[in-house]
Every structure is written in C-alpha cells, then in structure tokens.
Design a protein around this motif. Structure first.
Motif, PDB file in Angstrom:
ATOM      1  N   ASN A  56       0.833  -1.188   0.000  1.00  0.00           N
ATOM      2  CA  ASN A  56       0.000   0.000   0.000  1.00  0.00           C
ATOM      3  C   ASN A  56       0.874   1.248   0.000  1.00  0.00           C
ATOM      4  N   LEU A  99      -9.493   4.337   0.019  1.00  0.00           N
ATOM      5  CA  LEU A  99      -8.649   5.220   0.801  1.00  0.00           C
ATOM      6  C   LEU A  99      -8.930   5.048   2.287  1.00  0.00           C
ATOM      7  N   LEU A 107      -3.776   8.269  -8.759  1.00  0.00           N
ATOM      8  CA  LEU A 107      -2.529   7.514  -8.641  1.00  0.00           C
ATOM      9  C   LEU A 107      -2.177   6.996 -10.022  1.00  0.00           C
ATOM     10  N   GLU A 131      -3.758   6.146   3.268  1.00  0.00           N
ATOM     11  CA  GLU A 131      -3.288   4.849   2.797  1.00  0.00           C
ATOM     12  C   GLU A 131      -4.121   4.415   1.602  1.00  0.00           C
ATOM     13  N   ILE A 132      -3.426   4.100   0.518  1.00  0.00           N
ATOM     14  CA  ILE A 132      -4.078   3.643  -0.706  1.00  0.00           C
ATOM     15  C   ILE A 132      -3.669   2.195  -0.907  1.00  0.00           C
ATOM     16  N   ASP A 133      -4.645   1.297  -0.857  1.00  0.00           N
ATOM     17  CA  ASP A 133      -4.370  -0.136  -1.024  1.00  0.00           C
ATOM     18  C   ASP A 133      -4.271  -0.460  -2.514  1.00  0.00           C
ATOM     19  N   ARG A 134      -3.046  -0.450  -3.019  1.00  0.00           N
ATOM     20  CA  ARG A 134      -2.837  -0.739  -4.420  1.00  0.00           C
ATOM     21  C   ARG A 134      -1.414  -1.227  -4.616  1.00  0.00           C
ATOM     22  N   VAL A 189      -8.633   7.352  -7.476  1.00  0.00           N
ATOM     23  CA  VAL A 189      -8.687   6.495  -6.293  1.00  0.00           C
ATOM     24  C   VAL A 189     -10.003   6.785  -5.580  1.00  0.00           C
ATOM     25  N   THR A 195     -12.872   6.780  -2.691  1.00  0.00           N
ATOM     26  CA  THR A 195     -12.724   6.994  -1.256  1.00  0.00           C
ATOM     27  C   THR A 195     -12.897   5.711  -0.460  1.00  0.00           C
TER      28      THR A 195
END
Length: 155
Positions: free
Chosen positions: A71, A105, A95, A127-130, A100, A102
């Motif tokens: 992430n 996020l 991104l 935090e971006i789960d990717r 992204v 919400t």
C-alpha cells in the motif's frame, strides 16, 4: 394648439412606457448577475481557504510497503484555513492517472480517527491499497482546487 399638446402628451407617455420597460429588464438582469456573483464568490472563498501539503519524503521506504501489504502511505498536512472532512471525502486523488475511490482510501487523522474533522495544522495519513510495479509513480491530490503533486520511485 390643442392638437400639439395632445400629440406631445402621447409621445411623452410612450417614452415613459419604453423607459419603464427597459428599466425593468435592466433591474432583472442586474439582480441575476448579482446572485451569480454571490454564488461564485462563495466557491472562490472555499478554494482560497483550502490548502494541503504533502509532507512525506519521496525517497523514504515508508511511502510504499512492497514487502508487506503493498500500500501507498502519504502524510498530508492541512495548511489552509478551511476544516476538511476527516474521512478524505474532500479530496480527489489520482494515482498514476487513475482515480482512487474513497472506499479504497484509509484516512487517519491523529486526533481520534477518520470521523474527526481535519483542522488546520493537523497531519492526516492517507493509505491507498494498491500494488505498484517497479518504477516511477505519481500521485495528484486535489482539495477544492488546491492541487499537490507527489512523485516517488518504487525500487
């Protein structure tokens, strides 16, 4: 002589009717423009009062966790006068050119969690789960027209 005064009176009444109708149209138009300016100035004031800064170090290993959850973690500080929503709903995030949502996020405002307002001077952790591939990446954060760009490299 009486006919001259009657025709002058008719012309005078006609001129007054034309002037009154023109004045009515102008007052209506000025009122519409005034309402538009009032509505637009509120939006501009929100844009001027909103300012965020990305304070994460692009060279840090803390930005992208490649060995664990995969992430992206950013520290973003509210430096403007406007209080933003603590859940990140006031932010538009891209991104690598992809929006992204919400729900992807995770926002953590240090004062008690994501439901607290994001006041001036408070740092939020986004935090971006990717999962990201090796190479250069770019994140754009937009908050009410204030745009911040963050570029980093994943080794």
């Amino acid at each position: 002589m009486a006919s001259e005064s009657i025709s002058s009176l008719i012309l005078f009444i006609a001129a007054m009717l034309v002037a009154a109708s023109v004045a009515g149209v102008l007052v209506t138009n000025v009122n519409d423009i005034s309402n538009s300016i009032d509505a637009y100035s509120g939006d501009v004031a929100d844009k001027i009062d909103t300012d965020v800064e990305i304070i994460s170090d692009p060279g840090s290993d803390a930005v992208y966790n490649a060995s664990g959850d995969e992430n992206v973690t950013l520290l973003v500080k509210n430096t403007g006068q406007k209080t933003l929503a603590g859940d990140g709903s006031d932010l538009d995030i891209l991104l690598d050119g992809e929006y992204v949502a919400t729900d992807v996020l995770t926002t953590t405002v240090p004062v008690g969690g994501g439901n607290d307002p994001w006041r001036r001077g408070v740092v939020a952790e986004l935090e971006i789960d990717r999962a990201l591939e090796i190479g250069a990446h770019r994140i754009v954060i937009d908050a009410n027209g204030d745009r911040e760009v963050f570029e980093f490299y994943v080794p």
